[in-house]
Design a protein around this motif. Structure first.
Motif, mmCIF file in Angstrom:
data_model
loop_
_atom_site.group_PDB
_atom_site.id
_atom_site.type_symbol
_atom_site.label_atom_id
_atom_site.label_comp_id
_atom_site.label_asym_id
_atom_site.label_seq_id
_atom_site.Cartn_x
_atom_site.Cartn_y
_atom_site.Cartn_z
ATOM 1 N N MET A 1 0.828 -1.194 0.000
ATOM 2 C CA MET A 1 0.000 0.000 0.000
ATOM 3 C C MET A 1 0.868 1.252 0.000
ATOM 4 S SD MET A 1 -2.953 1.110 2.718
ATOM 5 C CE MET A 1 -1.756 1.438 3.990
ATOM 6 N N GLY A 2 1.957 1.226 0.800
ATOM 7 C CA GLY A 2 2.853 2.368 0.841
ATOM 8 C C GLY A 2 3.541 2.608 -0.487
ATOM 9 N N ARG A 3 4.003 1.512 -1.121
ATOM 10 C CA ARG A 3 4.633 1.670 -2.437
ATOM 11 C C ARG A 3 3.646 2.232 -3.444
ATOM 12 N NH1 ARG A 3 6.841 -3.527 -1.461
ATOM 13 N NH2 ARG A 3 5.327 -4.423 -2.916
ATOM 14 N N SER A 4 2.412 1.745 -3.384
ATOM 15 C CA SER A 4 1.399 2.211 -4.334
ATOM 16 C C SER A 4 1.111 3.689 -4.153
ATOM 17 C CB SER A 4 0.109 1.394 -4.166
ATOM 18 O OG SER A 4 0.315 0.045 -4.481
ATOM 19 N N ALA A 5 0.906 4.112 -2.878
ATOM 20 C CA ALA A 5 0.604 5.516 -2.619
ATOM 21 C C ALA A 5 1.790 6.404 -2.982
ATOM 22 C CB ALA A 5 0.232 5.702 -1.151
ATOM 23 N N GLY A 6 3.010 5.972 -2.604
ATOM 24 C CA GLY A 6 4.185 6.772 -2.924
ATOM 25 C C GLY A 6 4.397 6.900 -4.422
ATOM 26 N N THR A 7 4.236 5.785 -5.124
ATOM 27 C CA THR A 7 4.390 5.820 -6.578
ATOM 28 C C THR A 7 3.328 6.705 -7.216
ATOM 29 O OG1 THR A 7 5.269 3.566 -6.538
ATOM 30 C CG2 THR A 7 4.524 4.416 -8.660
ATOM 31 N N LYS A 8 2.104 6.608 -6.698
ATOM 32 C CA LYS A 8 1.020 7.428 -7.241
ATOM 33 C C LYS A 8 1.301 8.906 -7.034
ATOM 34 C CE LYS A 8 -2.891 7.640 -9.390
ATOM 35 N NZ LYS A 8 -3.041 7.088 -10.753
ATOM 36 N N PRO A 135 -9.576 -6.398 -23.256
ATOM 37 C CA PRO A 135 -8.753 -7.586 -22.990
ATOM 38 C C PRO A 135 -7.333 -7.236 -22.570
ATOM 39 C CG PRO A 135 -9.116 -7.333 -25.348
ATOM 40 C CD PRO A 135 -10.004 -6.337 -24.667
ATOM 41 N N LEU A 136 -6.813 -6.109 -23.052
ATOM 42 C CA LEU A 136 -5.457 -5.715 -22.685
ATOM 43 C C LEU A 136 -5.363 -5.332 -21.210
ATOM 44 C CD1 LEU A 136 -4.619 -3.505 -25.805
ATOM 45 C CD2 LEU A 136 -3.913 -5.871 -25.379
ATOM 46 N N ALA A 137 -6.472 -4.833 -20.646
ATOM 47 C CA ALA A 137 -6.461 -4.367 -19.265
ATOM 48 C C ALA A 137 -6.379 -5.498 -18.252
ATOM 49 C CB ALA A 137 -7.702 -3.519 -19.000
ATOM 50 N N VAL A 138 -6.538 -6.742 -18.681
ATOM 51 C CA VAL A 138 -6.410 -7.883 -17.766
ATOM 52 C C VAL A 138 -5.030 -7.883 -17.111
ATOM 53 C CG1 VAL A 138 -6.288 -10.408 -17.652
ATOM 54 C CG2 VAL A 138 -8.116 -9.302 -18.954
ATOM 55 N N GLY A 139 -4.014 -7.489 -17.844
ATOM 56 C CA GLY A 139 -2.664 -7.462 -17.301
ATOM 57 C C GLY A 139 -2.528 -6.551 -16.098
ATOM 58 N N GLN A 140 -3.277 -5.445 -16.071
ATOM 59 C CA GLN A 140 -3.207 -4.532 -14.939
ATOM 60 C C GLN A 140 -3.748 -5.184 -13.675
ATOM 61 O OE1 GLN A 140 -5.330 -1.118 -16.402
ATOM 62 N NE2 GLN A 140 -3.674 -0.497 -17.765
ATOM 63 N N ARG A 141 -4.797 -5.988 -13.807
ATOM 64 C CA ARG A 141 -5.327 -6.715 -12.647
ATOM 65 C C ARG A 141 -4.314 -7.741 -12.145
ATOM 66 N NH1 ARG A 141 -9.697 -4.064 -10.544
ATOM 67 N NH2 ARG A 141 -11.225 -3.557 -12.156
ATOM 68 N N ILE A 142 -3.620 -8.376 -13.059
ATOM 69 C CA ILE A 142 -2.621 -9.375 -12.666
ATOM 70 C C ILE A 142 -1.484 -8.708 -11.895
ATOM 71 C CG2 ILE A 142 -0.910 -11.005 -13.540
ATOM 72 C CD1 ILE A 142 -2.804 -11.616 -15.849
ATOM 73 N N LEU A 143 -1.035 -7.557 -12.349
ATOM 74 C CA LEU A 143 0.032 -6.853 -11.641
ATOM 75 C C LEU A 143 -0.387 -6.515 -10.214
ATOM 76 C CD1 LEU A 143 1.345 -4.422 -14.407
ATOM 77 C CD2 LEU A 143 2.559 -6.377 -13.439
ATOM 78 N N THR A 144 -1.607 -6.052 -10.030
ATOM 79 C CA THR A 144 -2.096 -5.740 -8.683
ATOM 80 C C THR A 144 -2.145 -6.991 -7.822
ATOM 81 O OG1 THR A 144 -3.423 -3.890 -9.506
ATOM 82 C CG2 THR A 144 -4.034 -4.802 -7.368
ATOM 83 N N ALA A 145 -2.647 -8.092 -8.374
ATOM 84 C CA ALA A 145 -2.756 -9.335 -7.620
ATOM 85 C C ALA A 145 -1.395 -9.881 -7.222
ATOM 86 C CB ALA A 145 -3.510 -10.380 -8.446
ATOM 87 N N LEU A 146 -0.375 -9.618 -8.020
ATOM 88 C CA LEU A 146 0.977 -10.099 -7.734
ATOM 89 C C LEU A 146 1.727 -9.189 -6.765
ATOM 90 C CD1 LEU A 146 2.131 -11.191 -11.312
ATOM 91 C CD2 LEU A 146 1.430 -12.680 -9.428
ATOM 92 N N GLY A 147 1.056 -8.175 -6.242
ATOM 93 C CA GLY A 147 1.717 -7.246 -5.347
ATOM 94 C C GLY A 147 2.561 -6.218 -6.067
ATOM 95 N N ARG A 148 2.314 -6.018 -7.354
ATOM 96 C CA ARG A 148 3.078 -5.055 -8.153
ATOM 97 C C ARG A 148 2.184 -3.906 -8.617
ATOM 98 N NH1 ARG A 148 7.073 -8.947 -11.813
ATOM 99 N NH2 ARG A 148 7.691 -10.316 -10.101
ATOM 100 N N ASN A 149 1.307 -3.476 -7.716
ATOM 101 C CA ASN A 149 0.406 -2.388 -8.048
ATOM 102 C C ASN A 149 1.174 -1.119 -8.396
ATOM 103 O OD1 ASN A 149 -2.413 -1.572 -8.266
ATOM 104 N ND2 ASN A 149 -2.039 -0.273 -6.497
ATOM 105 N N HIS A 150 2.353 -0.930 -7.755
ATOM 106 C CA HIS A 150 3.155 0.255 -8.053
ATOM 107 C C HIS A 150 3.678 0.239 -9.491
ATOM 108 C CE1 HIS A 150 5.845 -2.926 -6.726
ATOM 109 N NE2 HIS A 150 6.854 -2.307 -7.286
ATOM 110 N N VAL A 151 3.923 -0.954 -10.031
ATOM 111 C CA VAL A 151 4.339 -1.051 -11.435
ATOM 112 C C VAL A 151 3.187 -0.637 -12.346
ATOM 113 C CG1 VAL A 151 5.143 -2.609 -13.245
ATOM 114 C CG2 VAL A 151 5.998 -2.873 -10.898
ATOM 115 N N ARG A 152 1.995 -1.118 -12.020
ATOM 116 C CA ARG A 152 0.814 -0.726 -12.800
ATOM 117 C C ARG A 152 0.641 0.795 -12.788
ATOM 118 N NH1 ARG A 152 -4.165 0.924 -11.614
ATOM 119 N NH2 ARG A 152 -3.791 0.678 -9.374
#
Length: 434
Positions: A1-8, A135-152
């Motif tokens: 959550m911290g990485r996501s907020a900081g990256t955002k 269909p391309l946006a499925v990858g963004q959900r996968i990144l979040t599920a993998l704990g890589r929301n900051h990459v998304r």
């Protein structure tokens, strides 16, 4: 959550500066009407989050709950089913868009904010590009599920620079594409979604090839059942946009182009805060999902208080800066009054406080509970916003939305979470004794 907020926050800092330049260029070179149509057409995506039919929730839950998604048969079958569903959904939406264009229905649907001539064609182009993105946006959900929301978030941060570059090219070349600015924005979103999918499937080597092969084997490979989560999520994604994302449509039909532009500018500025809250909040979905799996009783109330307090502080600071920011962004073409500013502050705060509660309620029971109050929220918000728009103009629908969120999301969420925490604590105690 911290990485996501900081990256955002980092992304928003860059995007905010870039957006100031692009909005100024649009207003000076294409006019208030072109900017109003751009905001209207861009908001069309917010009215169509149901387009994936709840499949995004199924992807996130499936991948986040798997020990090894690359070799997990359930994950692969879930993705196969998801790609099939979103492809069919996108094709159906394109067909509807073509029908609206041929029948001349876009002005009726979107109101006077749509410019004659370029408006209907631009609306169809935006819809087609949006459907290609599904269909391309499925990858963004996968990144979040993998704990890589900051990459998304970093990838999505490319949207503002891409749009600003497009606007700058049009201005420098003397192009007259002001009526199609929103279509350029949707094209950039499609490219960003494609990049996100590449990064997501690179993190799961071998999965993409198997999924893409099985998508076409309709009879031989069946998708995994996902209605337990996707069904309620679909209802919510159908109802929430009707309740929360119709403000521009109401203003387009009931108010002036100036009110629509004023709302668009105010919403754009305060949405920077809402996006930060959303980025941090979405990262909590897999956290609460894992806590349910492991039996960890984790309350969201502390985070709800922190979210609300942080949002209130940030929103008040932004409100104090508006007398300098608004002229800088709009060149004096658009002004924000105190009522609209106060309403936007209230909406940001109540949405922020509600976010952790909503992420806690992402199991099947929690999603089902949210359906009735959100369905009630639709007529409440639309009716209240309609009346308030006639009374106070651009601030009206924002006030209506803030009241609706407080009554139909936050208050019921507090009741459900307290009740569920007590139940889970009792169950955890029985397990510990046993």
């Amino acid at each position: 959550m911290g990485r996501s907020a900081g990256t955002k926050l980092l992304v928003l800092g860059v995007s905010g500066l870039v957006s100031i330049v692009s909005i100024r260029l649009v207003l000076e070179h294409f006019g208030v009407e072109a900017y109003a149509q751009y905001g209207l057409l861009v908001s069309m995506a917010a009215l169509l989050p149901f387009a994936d039919l709840g499949m995004g929730a199924a992807v996130l839950t499936s991948v986040a709950g798997s020990v090894d998604p690359t070799r997990d048969e359930h994950v692969r079958r879930t993705l196969v089913g998801v790609f099939r569903v979103v492809a069919l959904s996108g094709a159906a939406l394109v067909a509807v868009g073509v029908g609206l264009t041929l029948a001349g229905g876009w002005p009726v649907l979107l109101g006077d904010g749509l410019q004659p001539g370029s408006g209907p064609v631009a609306a169809l182009a935006c819809l087609v590009l949006f459907c290609l993105t599904l269909p391309l946006a499925v990858g963004q959900r996968i990144l979040t599920a993998l704990g890589r929301n900051h990459v998304r978030i970093l990838v999505q941060g490319l949207a503002s620079p891409i749009f600003a570059t497009t606007v700058a090219v049009l201005v420098l070349t003397g192009g007259h594409g002001g009526g199609y600015l929103a279509a350029f924005s949707y094209a950039g979103a499609a490219a960003i979604a494609a990049l996100g999918s590449v990064l997501a499937f690179r993190a799961l080597p071998g999965l993409a090839g198997g999924v893409l092969r099985d998508v076409w084997r309709v009879r031989a490979v069946r998708g995994a059942p996902v209605l337990g989560v996707a069904g309620p999520w679909l209802v919510l994604t159908l109802a929430l946009p009707l309740a929360m994302q119709t403000d521009r449509l109401l203003l387009s039909h009931l108010a002036t182009a100036t009110d629509l532009a004023e709302y668009g500018l105010g919403f754009s500025l305060f949405s920077l805060l809402s996006q930060t809250v959303s980025a941090a909040g979405v990262a909590l979905w897999p956290v609460f999902a894992r806590a349910r799996t492991t039996g960890d009783v984790r309350s969201p109330f502390g985070m709800a208080t922190a979210f609300g307090a942080a949002a209130a502080l940030a929103a008040l600071v932004l409100a104090l800066l508006l007398p300098w920011v608004v002229p800088l962004v709009s060149g004096g073409a658009v002004h924000l009054d105190g009522r609209l500013t106060g309403a936007l502050v209230a909406l940001v705060v109540v949405q922020a406080a509600n976010y952790p509660l909503g992420m806690y309620m992402t199991d099947a029971a929690g999603l089902r509970f949210q359906v009735p109050p959100v369905l009630l929220m639709v007529p409440l918000n639309l009716g209240l916003s309609w009346w308030l728009t006639l009374q106070i103009g651009a601030a009206g629908p924002v006030v209506g939305s803030a009241v609706a969120v407080a009554l139909c999301q936050f208050a019921p969420g507090v009741w459900f979470v307290r009740r569920d925490l007590r139940r889970r604590a009792r169950e955890a105690g029985r397990v510990a004794v046993g």
